[in-house]
Design a protein around this motif. Structure first.
Motif, PDB file in Angstrom:
ATOM      1  N   LEU A  96       0.848  -1.155   0.086  1.00 52.16           N
ATOM      2  CA  LEU A  96       0.051   0.231   0.025  1.00 52.16           C
ATOM      3  C   LEU A  96       0.787   1.322   0.004  1.00 52.16           C
ATOM      4  N   ILE A  97       1.869   1.266   0.986  1.00 50.51           N
ATOM      5  CA  ILE A  97       2.720   2.569   1.129  1.00 50.51           C
ATOM      6  C   ILE A  97       3.556   2.722  -0.310  1.00 50.51           C
ATOM      7  N   GLY A  98       3.946   1.620  -0.844  1.00 54.45           N
ATOM      8  CA  GLY A  98       4.839   1.567  -2.156  1.00 54.45           C
ATOM      9  C   GLY A  98       3.872   2.326  -3.335  1.00 54.45           C
ATOM     10  N   ALA A  99       2.772   1.706  -3.349  1.00 53.04           N
ATOM     11  CA  ALA A  99       1.882   2.141  -4.677  1.00 53.04           C
ATOM     12  C   ALA A  99       1.597   3.488  -4.297  1.00 53.04           C
ATOM     13  N   VAL A 100       1.280   4.143  -3.047  1.00 51.30           N
ATOM     14  CA  VAL A 100       0.645   5.295  -2.809  1.00 51.30           C
ATOM     15  C   VAL A 100       2.214   6.420  -3.394  1.00 51.30           C
ATOM     16  N   THR A 101       3.121   6.000  -2.713  1.00 49.41           N
ATOM     17  CA  THR A 101       4.372   6.865  -2.734  1.00 49.41           C
ATOM     18  C   THR A 101       5.198   6.774  -3.971  1.00 49.41           C
ATOM     19  N   ASP A 102       4.679   5.682  -4.741  1.00 46.84           N
ATOM     20  CA  ASP A 102       5.184   5.812  -6.225  1.00 46.84           C
ATOM     21  C   ASP A 102       4.499   7.003  -7.056  1.00 46.84           C
ATOM     22  N   ARG A 103       3.384   7.542  -6.484  1.00 44.45           N
ATOM     23  CA  ARG A 103       2.408   8.265  -6.831  1.00 44.45           C
ATOM     24  C   ARG A 103       2.706   9.782  -6.310  1.00 44.45           C
ATOM     25  N   VAL A 104       2.525   9.978  -5.081  1.00 45.96           N
ATOM     26  CA  VAL A 104       2.425  11.066  -4.288  1.00 45.96           C
ATOM     27  C   VAL A 104       3.307  10.835  -3.085  1.00 45.96           C
ATOM     28  N   PRO A 105       3.488  12.042  -2.390  1.00 43.86           N
ATOM     29  CA  PRO A 105       4.286  11.897  -0.857  1.00 43.86           C
ATOM     30  C   PRO A 105       2.957  11.615  -0.124  1.00 43.86           C
ATOM     31  N   MET A 106       3.307  10.943   1.114  1.00 46.56           N
ATOM     32  CA  MET A 106       2.325  10.277   2.139  1.00 46.56           C
ATOM     33  C   MET A 106       2.772  10.647   3.445  1.00 46.56           C
ATOM     34  N   THR A 107       1.534  11.409   4.149  1.00 47.60           N
ATOM     35  CA  THR A 107       1.826  11.890   5.348  1.00 47.60           C
ATOM     36  C   THR A 107       0.751  11.100   6.346  1.00 47.60           C
ATOM     37  N   LEU A 108       1.470  10.597   7.571  1.00 47.01           N
ATOM     38  CA  LEU A 108       0.799   9.845   8.658  1.00 47.01           C
ATOM     39  C   LEU A 108       0.634  10.706   9.637  1.00 47.01           C
ATOM     40  N   VAL A 109      -0.599  10.954  10.279  1.00 47.11           N
ATOM     41  CA  VAL A 109      -0.673  11.408  11.407  1.00 47.11           C
ATOM     42  C   VAL A 109      -0.711  10.362  12.605  1.00 47.11           C
ATOM     43  N   GLU A 110       0.213  10.189  13.488  1.00 49.59           N
ATOM     44  CA  GLU A 110       0.312   9.030  14.225  1.00 49.59           C
ATOM     45  C   GLU A 110      -1.012   8.684  15.267  1.00 49.59           C
ATOM     46  N   GLY A 111      -1.577   7.454  14.780  1.00 48.02           N
ATOM     47  CA  GLY A 111      -2.690   7.317  15.857  1.00 48.02           C
ATOM     48  C   GLY A 111      -2.639   6.024  16.945  1.00 48.02           C
ATOM     49  N   GLU A 119       7.465   3.678  12.925  1.00 44.54           N
ATOM     50  CA  GLU A 119       8.946   3.361  13.059  1.00 44.54           C
ATOM     51  C   GLU A 119       9.406   2.525  11.742  1.00 44.54           C
ATOM     52  N   ALA A 120       8.450   1.744  11.481  1.00 44.01           N
ATOM     53  CA  ALA A 120       8.921   0.676  10.351  1.00 44.01           C
ATOM     54  C   ALA A 120       9.071   1.401   9.169  1.00 44.01           C
ATOM     55  N   PHE A 121       8.436   2.376   8.764  1.00 42.77           N
ATOM     56  CA  PHE A 121       8.182   3.122   7.474  1.00 42.77           C
ATOM     57  C   PHE A 121       8.436   4.464   7.463  1.00 42.77           C
ATOM     58  N   ALA A 122       9.597   4.924   8.705  1.00 44.59           N
ATOM     59  CA  ALA A 122       9.787   6.111   8.874  1.00 44.59           C
ATOM     60  C   ALA A 122      10.383   6.796   7.548  1.00 44.59           C
ATOM     61  N   SER A 123      11.290   6.143   6.817  1.00 44.00           N
ATOM     62  CA  SER A 123      12.107   6.680   5.486  1.00 44.00           C
ATOM     63  C   SER A 123      11.034   6.949   4.548  1.00 44.00           C
ATOM     64  N   ASP A 124       9.826   6.395   4.254  1.00 40.84           N
ATOM     65  CA  ASP A 124       8.755   6.431   3.261  1.00 40.84           C
ATOM     66  C   ASP A 124       7.702   7.342   3.417  1.00 40.84           C
ATOM     67  N   LEU A 125       7.555   7.753   4.915  1.00 41.99           N
ATOM     68  CA  LEU A 125       6.480   8.626   5.256  1.00 41.99           C
ATOM     69  C   LEU A 125       6.826   9.778   5.990  1.00 41.99           C
ATOM     70  N   ASP A 126       6.017  10.931   5.957  1.00 44.95           N
ATOM     71  CA  ASP A 126       6.068  12.227   6.689  1.00 44.95           C
ATOM     72  C   ASP A 126       5.209  11.764   7.970  1.00 44.95           C
ATOM     73  N   VAL A 127       5.977  11.867   8.882  1.00 42.93           N
ATOM     74  CA  VAL A 127       4.782  11.662  10.197  1.00 42.93           C
ATOM     75  C   VAL A 127       4.683  12.653  11.036  1.00 42.93           C
ATOM     76  N   ILE A 128       3.406  13.060  11.519  1.00 41.47           N
ATOM     77  CA  ILE A 128       3.001  14.005  12.444  1.00 41.47           C
ATOM     78  C   ILE A 128       2.783  13.077  13.870  1.00 41.47           C
ATOM     79  N   GLY A 129       3.402  13.849  14.881  1.00 37.69           N
ATOM     80  CA  GLY A 129       2.905  13.248  16.104  1.00 37.69           C
ATOM     81  C   GLY A 129       1.608  13.108  16.523  1.00 37.69           C
ATOM     82  N   ALA A 130       1.498  12.189  17.738  1.00 45.75           N
ATOM     83  CA  ALA A 130       0.110  11.884  18.010  1.00 45.75           C
ATOM     84  C   ALA A 130      -0.866  13.047  18.376  1.00 45.75           C
ATOM     85  N   ASP A 131      -0.130  14.428  19.027  1.00 38.88           N
ATOM     86  CA  ASP A 131      -1.049  15.444  19.199  1.00 38.88           C
ATOM     87  C   ASP A 131      -1.405  16.385  17.970  1.00 38.88           C
TER      88      ASP A 131
END
Length: 273
Positions: A96-111, A119-131
């Motif tokens: 899923l992450i590969g298919a999306v990031t082949d097209r556009v950047p992906m941001t994850l708001v940590e849930g 942590e596992a995909f930190a190099s593939d995602l822009d991560v915004i913290g839990a708050d």
């Protein structure tokens, strides 16, 4: 949408997804993908279901294409497993992450389910913290967390950063809101819904935070509670007696919110459905 409003966040009709103009780019927003939910249901409840991993991935990619989005923003719970993803769940996330990031950047708001995946995909995602944080707004601090205007994003499982009160609109997941609708002959169906309304700043941030009201720029922002992208992930019944909300600030932070079906039908005040 609220009467007369010009929303900064516009739902995609018929889908648990919305688009937002972030100034320099157009974002597709979804919440609660819960990749690997079938694996979770198997080990949590002994329920065997065929995987819909391919369908989830294809839906996201199709929505990116249909909306012309420049970025995907996931409002928490990209993954279902709370611990580090492994096995079939990790395989689904990689695809899923590969298919999306082949097209556009992906941001994850940590849930609350995302500590392992962030942590596992930190190099593939822009991560915004839990708050949470503000995206597409004005100048902020060095972390981009105190900007003005723009779209505030959080998952909703913890007290949010007061900086979100400076946004034009705040988007969250976590609740998976849904309603049970009954007809005149006793039949019923379950529908996922959006909740939208003006946010009450005094109840949105932790009561111990004295700066909450000071962060509001004029009129408080609108709060948009997203339906779950994954229809198998359960949720909060908003019109069933005895059901309690999951977020620490709901329902108090939404004193006059309306519910909308995915097709755009307004059901009215969610407390009176």
């Amino acid at each position: 949408m609220p009467p007369g409003a010009t929303p900064a966040v516009e739902p995609v009709v018929g889908e648990p997804a919305a688009v937002a103009d972030l100034g320099g780019e157009r974002a597709l927003l979804v919440a609660d993908v819960h990749a690997g939910v079938e694996v979770g249901l198997r080990y949590e409840r002994g329920v065997e279901l065929d995987s819909r991993a391919d369908e989830r991935r294809e839906r996201l990619c199709d929505l990116l294409a249909e909306t012309g989005a420049d970025r995907l923003v996931v409002l928490g719970d990209l993954a279902h497993r709370i611990a580090a993803p492994e096995g079939e769940e990790r395989e689904e996330l990689e695809a899923l992450i590969g298919a999306v990031t082949d097209r556009v950047p992906m941001t994850l708001v940590e849930g609350n389910h995302d500590a392992g995946v962030a942590e596992a995909f930190a190099s593939d995602l822009d991560v915004i913290g839990a708050d949470g944080g503000v995206i597409g707004g004005g100048e902020g601090d060095e972390d981009g967390r105190a900007g003005t205007g723009g779209v505030g994003v959080c998952h909703g499982h913890t007290w949010p950063d007061p900086a979100l009160l400076g946004a034009d609109v705040v988007c969250m997941g976590h609740e998976h809101p849904r309603v049970r609708l009954e007809d005149s002959v006793g039949g019923s169906r379950v529908e996922r819904v959006w909740l939208r309304g003006r946010l009450d700043p005094a109840t949105f941030v932790d009561g111990s935070d004295a700066d909450g009201d000071a962060a509001v720029r004029g009129e408080p922002p609108e709060l948009v509670v997203f339906p779950a992208f994954n229809e198998r992930s359960g949720g909060t019944w908003v019109n069933v007696d005895g059901q309690s909300f999951l977020a620490p600030f709901l329902p108090d932070a939404l004193p006059a919110g309306d519910a909308y079906l995915l097709n755009g039908t307004r059901l009215g005040d969610f407390r009176r459905i």
